[in-house]
Design a protein around this motif. Sequence first.
Motif, PDB file in Angstrom:
ATOM      1  N   LEU A   1      55.833  30.145  91.464  1.00  0.00           N
ATOM      2  CA  LEU A   1      54.774  30.649  92.341  1.00  0.00           C
ATOM      3  C   LEU A   1      54.899  30.042  93.736  1.00  0.00           C
ATOM      4  O   LEU A   1      54.707  30.725  94.755  1.00  0.00           O
ATOM      5  CB  LEU A   1      53.406  30.320  91.737  1.00  0.00           C
ATOM      6  N   ALA A   2      55.243  28.755  93.792  1.00  0.00           N
ATOM      7  CA  ALA A   2      55.415  28.093  95.084  1.00  0.00           C
ATOM      8  C   ALA A   2      56.599  28.673  95.845  1.00  0.00           C
ATOM      9  O   ALA A   2      56.536  28.857  97.076  1.00  0.00           O
ATOM     10  CB  ALA A   2      55.612  26.591  94.875  1.00  0.00           C
ATOM     11  N   TYR A   3      57.692  28.957  95.134  1.00  0.00           N
ATOM     12  CA  TYR A   3      58.849  29.595  95.784  1.00  0.00           C
ATOM     13  C   TYR A   3      58.440  30.948  96.382  1.00  0.00           C
ATOM     14  O   TYR A   3      58.814  31.280  97.512  1.00  0.00           O
ATOM     15  CB  TYR A   3      59.994  29.805  94.793  1.00  0.00           C
ATOM     16  N   CYS A   4      57.694  31.728  95.616  1.00  0.00           N
ATOM     17  CA  CYS A   4      57.245  33.048  96.101  1.00  0.00           C
ATOM     18  C   CYS A   4      56.348  32.897  97.318  1.00  0.00           C
ATOM     19  O   CYS A   4      56.466  33.669  98.295  1.00  0.00           O
ATOM     20  CB  CYS A   4      56.509  33.786  94.982  1.00  0.00           C
ATOM     21  N   ALA A   5      55.445  31.922  97.289  1.00  0.00           N
ATOM     22  CA  ALA A   5      54.545  31.695  98.422  1.00  0.00           C
ATOM     23  C   ALA A   5      55.331  31.318  99.675  1.00  0.00           C
ATOM     24  O   ALA A   5      55.028  31.782 100.786  1.00  0.00           O
ATOM     25  CB  ALA A   5      53.538  30.602  98.080  1.00  0.00           C
ATOM     26  N   LEU A   6      56.366  30.483  99.499  1.00  0.00           N
ATOM     27  CA  LEU A   6      57.176  30.071 100.643  1.00  0.00           C
ATOM     28  C   LEU A   6      57.951  31.254 101.230  1.00  0.00           C
ATOM     29  O   LEU A   6      58.169  31.327 102.440  1.00  0.00           O
ATOM     30  CB  LEU A   6      58.137  28.956 100.235  1.00  0.00           C
ATOM     31  N   MET A   7      58.389  32.165 100.363  1.00  0.00           N
ATOM     32  CA  MET A   7      59.087  33.356 100.852  1.00  0.00           C
ATOM     33  C   MET A   7      58.157  34.210 101.720  1.00  0.00           C
ATOM     34  O   MET A   7      58.573  34.763 102.749  1.00  0.00           O
ATOM     35  CB  MET A   7      59.610  34.173  99.668  1.00  0.00           C
ATOM     36  N   VAL A   8      56.902  34.295 101.303  1.00  0.00           N
ATOM     37  CA  VAL A   8      55.934  35.066 102.093  1.00  0.00           C
ATOM     38  C   VAL A   8      55.614  34.339 103.400  1.00  0.00           C
ATOM     39  O   VAL A   8      55.559  34.956 104.475  1.00  0.00           O
ATOM     40  CB  VAL A   8      54.643  35.295 101.274  1.00  0.00           C
ATOM     41  N   VAL A   9      55.430  33.008 103.315  1.00  0.00           N
ATOM     42  CA  VAL A   9      55.104  32.219 104.502  1.00  0.00           C
ATOM     43  C   VAL A   9      56.214  32.333 105.547  1.00  0.00           C
ATOM     44  O   VAL A   9      55.952  32.317 106.755  1.00  0.00           O
ATOM     45  CB  VAL A   9      54.877  30.743 104.110  1.00  0.00           C
ATOM     46  N   ARG A  10      57.434  32.458 105.090  1.00  0.00           N
ATOM     47  CA  ARG A  10      58.575  32.543 106.013  1.00  0.00           C
ATOM     48  C   ARG A  10      58.472  33.755 106.938  1.00  0.00           C
ATOM     49  O   ARG A  10      59.035  33.755 108.035  1.00  0.00           O
ATOM     50  CB  ARG A  10      59.873  32.596 105.217  1.00  0.00           C
ATOM     51  N   LEU A  11      57.774  34.776 106.485  1.00  0.00           N
ATOM     52  CA  LEU A  11      57.611  35.991 107.293  1.00  0.00           C
ATOM     53  C   LEU A  11      56.541  35.828 108.363  1.00  0.00           C
ATOM     54  O   LEU A  11      56.425  36.667 109.256  1.00  0.00           O
ATOM     55  CB  LEU A  11      57.251  37.176 106.389  1.00  0.00           C
ATOM     56  N   VAL A  12      55.758  34.750 108.236  1.00  0.00           N
ATOM     57  CA  VAL A  12      54.658  34.520 109.179  1.00  0.00           C
ATOM     58  C   VAL A  12      55.133  33.618 110.308  1.00  0.00           C
ATOM     59  O   VAL A  12      55.893  32.663 110.087  1.00  0.00           O
ATOM     60  CB  VAL A  12      53.456  33.880 108.459  1.00  0.00           C
ATOM     61  N   HIS A  13      54.697  33.877 111.511  1.00  0.00           N
ATOM     62  CA  HIS A  13      55.075  33.053 112.658  1.00  0.00           C
ATOM     63  C   HIS A  13      54.557  31.628 112.462  1.00  0.00           C
ATOM     64  O   HIS A  13      53.480  31.402 111.894  1.00  0.00           O
ATOM     65  CB  HIS A  13      54.504  33.638 113.947  1.00  0.00           C
ATOM     66  N   VAL A  14      55.337  30.666 112.953  1.00  0.00           N
ATOM     67  CA  VAL A  14      55.004  29.249 112.755  1.00  0.00           C
ATOM     68  C   VAL A  14      53.595  28.929 113.225  1.00  0.00           C
ATOM     69  O   VAL A  14      52.862  28.181 112.568  1.00  0.00           O
ATOM     70  CB  VAL A  14      56.031  28.356 113.493  1.00  0.00           C
ATOM     71  N   SER A  15      53.185  29.492 114.357  1.00  0.00           N
ATOM     72  CA  SER A  15      51.867  29.170 114.912  1.00  0.00           C
ATOM     73  C   SER A  15      50.720  29.658 114.039  1.00  0.00           C
ATOM     74  O   SER A  15      49.599  29.153 114.132  1.00  0.00           O
ATOM     75  CB  SER A  15      51.737  29.789 116.307  1.00  0.00           C
ATOM     76  N   ALA A  16      50.978  30.646 113.162  1.00  0.00           N
ATOM     77  CA  ALA A  16      49.914  31.213 112.326  1.00  0.00           C
ATOM     78  C   ALA A  16      49.996  30.745 110.880  1.00  0.00           C
ATOM     79  O   ALA A  16      49.176  31.157 110.054  1.00  0.00           O
ATOM     80  CB  ALA A  16      49.982  32.736 112.363  1.00  0.00           C
ATOM     81  N   ARG A  17      50.952  29.874 110.565  1.00  0.00           N
ATOM     82  CA  ARG A  17      51.144  29.482 109.173  1.00  0.00           C
ATOM     83  C   ARG A  17      50.004  28.629 108.640  1.00  0.00           C
ATOM     84  O   ARG A  17      49.699  28.669 107.457  1.00  0.00           O
ATOM     85  CB  ARG A  17      52.483  28.738 109.018  1.00  0.00           C
TER      86      ARG A  17
ATOM     87  N   GLN B   1      46.721  28.928 109.348  1.00  0.00           N
ATOM     88  CA  GLN B   1      45.649  29.828 108.938  1.00  0.00           C
ATOM     89  C   GLN B   1      46.029  30.629 107.696  1.00  0.00           C
ATOM     90  O   GLN B   1      45.204  30.864 106.818  1.00  0.00           O
ATOM     91  CB  GLN B   1      45.308  30.794 110.083  1.00  0.00           C
ATOM     92  N   PHE B   2      47.294  31.039 107.648  1.00  0.00           N
ATOM     93  CA  PHE B   2      47.763  31.797 106.487  1.00  0.00           C
ATOM     94  C   PHE B   2      47.695  30.945 105.229  1.00  0.00           C
ATOM     95  O   PHE B   2      47.301  31.420 104.156  1.00  0.00           O
ATOM     96  CB  PHE B   2      49.194  32.276 106.732  1.00  0.00           C
ATOM     97  N   LEU B   3      48.073  29.673 105.357  1.00  0.00           N
ATOM     98  CA  LEU B   3      48.031  28.759 104.208  1.00  0.00           C
ATOM     99  C   LEU B   3      46.595  28.558 103.740  1.00  0.00           C
ATOM    100  O   LEU B   3      46.325  28.520 102.529  1.00  0.00           O
ATOM    101  CB  LEU B   3      48.653  27.421 104.597  1.00  0.00           C
ATOM    102  N   LEU B   4      45.670  28.427 104.667  1.00  0.00           N
ATOM    103  CA  LEU B   4      44.255  28.282 104.311  1.00  0.00           C
ATOM    104  C   LEU B   4      43.764  29.514 103.554  1.00  0.00           C
ATOM    105  O   LEU B   4      43.040  29.397 102.559  1.00  0.00           O
ATOM    106  CB  LEU B   4      43.418  28.059 105.570  1.00  0.00           C
ATOM    107  N   ALA B   5      44.179  30.696 104.008  1.00  0.00           N
ATOM    108  CA  ALA B   5      43.783  31.933 103.330  1.00  0.00           C
ATOM    109  C   ALA B   5      44.345  31.980 101.909  1.00  0.00           C
ATOM    110  O   ALA B   5      43.648  32.346 100.963  1.00  0.00           O
ATOM    111  CB  ALA B   5      44.270  33.136 104.125  1.00  0.00           C
ATOM    112  N   LEU B   6      45.603  31.567 101.758  1.00  0.00           N
ATOM    113  CA  LEU B   6      46.211  31.522 100.422  1.00  0.00           C
ATOM    114  C   LEU B   6      45.449  30.562  99.506  1.00  0.00           C
ATOM    115  O   LEU B   6      45.228  30.843  98.326  1.00  0.00           O
ATOM    116  CB  LEU B   6      47.675  31.090 100.519  1.00  0.00           C
ATOM    117  N   PHE B   7      45.054  29.411 100.071  1.00  0.00           N
ATOM    118  CA  PHE B   7      44.318  28.422  99.276  1.00  0.00           C
ATOM    119  C   PHE B   7      42.984  28.979  98.803  1.00  0.00           C
ATOM    120  O   PHE B   7      42.590  28.809  97.639  1.00  0.00           O
ATOM    121  CB  PHE B   7      44.101  27.155 100.103  1.00  0.00           C
ATOM    122  N   LEU B   8      42.277  29.666  99.687  1.00  0.00           N
ATOM    123  CA  LEU B   8      40.979  30.239  99.317  1.00  0.00           C
ATOM    124  C   LEU B   8      41.136  31.328  98.256  1.00  0.00           C
ATOM    125  O   LEU B   8      40.331  31.426  97.327  1.00  0.00           O
ATOM    126  CB  LEU B   8      40.286  30.796 100.558  1.00  0.00           C
TER     127      LEU B   8
END
Length: 433
Positions: free
Chosen positions: A216-232, A234-241
């Motif tokens: 699951l962590a590998y899959c999450a990292l693959m998705v995060v890679r598509l997100v710009h560094v500056s927005a990661r 907020q994206f991580l917070l959304a994933l956590f929620l």
Amino acid sequence: MQLPSQDIHPTSRLDSAAQFAFPFVTFLGLTLSPGFGTIAAVFFILPSIVLIGLKARSYQIHGRIEWPGLVLLFIMPSVFLASTFWSNHPLLTFKLSAEALVSCCVVYILTSTIRLKTLITAFFFAQLISVGASILSGKTAIIYETQQAAYVGFYGSKNYLAYAGLVLFILSVAKAGISQTVLSRALAYVGVGLALITLVLTISAGAAISFFVIVLAYCALMVVRLVHVSARGQFLLALFLIALSVACLAGLVFGDENGLTGALLSAVGKDATLTGRTDLWAYASRLVERNPLFGIGYQAFWVQNDPEPEALWDAFHIPTRMGFHFHNQFYSTAVELGYFGVAVTFFYVAALVVTTLRNVMLHQNALTTFLFQLIVLTMSRIYTEVDLLAPFSIGWILTLFVSAYSFKLDAKIAPVPKNPTPIQYPAAYRAQN
């Protein structure tokens, strides 16, 4: 930090082979330590002694571990050693604390001389050999609760072998990521296949859950890679929620032990007490109440001929009277080191989580992902296993390597200008080469 480029020397083929051989022998001893004891511990320590004896510049990669890494590297054994003063078995506590300190020194020496890529390759081959040999040995043991035969190999325990398989899986994925040849990448895929076979043959529900979390962590990292560094962030917070919401929903659906939860537990040979783990936790809680602040001393509970551990060994059918624990990192720590030890352990784990997560968010590659996944593996087991207390346990040693490499600065080989000026290497630049 200033690292003058003229101090960097190219290494010969012999030196490169030695760079691989030292960590390979070290890790072979580490991964076989559960089954071979003292002999394996000698193999773990000996290469570092040889490295110190050689004192060869060709074995040095210039760079150093920053002070936060040094704090994390030595904070746990310092607490272990301090508990000698109040331990119920001070000589035993001092001996095992000294062993823990030695293991930290081994990690410090290796991380100060070996690049992370080389270390991953060496550990991969050591783990591939040890896990492969364990599976080929065909050694099995009967699980007392279910009467099923599970592979134990040279580790002597299905849980140890399953954990070794999980480590091999993470190493194999990292090896595939850093490989530059088809043959090397093919070997990494062989490692992935062997790891999956190991997880099936060991019939470990805990390892299966850890494997799911890792994937699951590998899959999450693959998705995060598509997100710009500056927005990661907020994206991580959304994933956590989202994950928190799913967990709460799962609690409502599976909360009844007589319904779906009971069916799932029965399917993996467990019961509502998680095969006695909750009973152990209740017993540990009563022990903590006696010495709540500092505990009874590092490794001072599971001592043969003491009445309380003897009663637990007998109740849980442990004829060897060793290799048993409370199956929870924080309960075990509270018994031995009290609430003070729990606070230090929480700080240690939280610092590793934050550091590796930050690194993989800013610089996502095979190496930062490898360090992050080691911590994911530790966190997936922290409530049912004890990885951070044994002096030569694979789990704790791996977190030590994460502590060191996450805060290590390395210099790059670069042409020397006619009038060289010191180069400032920012703290965010990690040892990735």
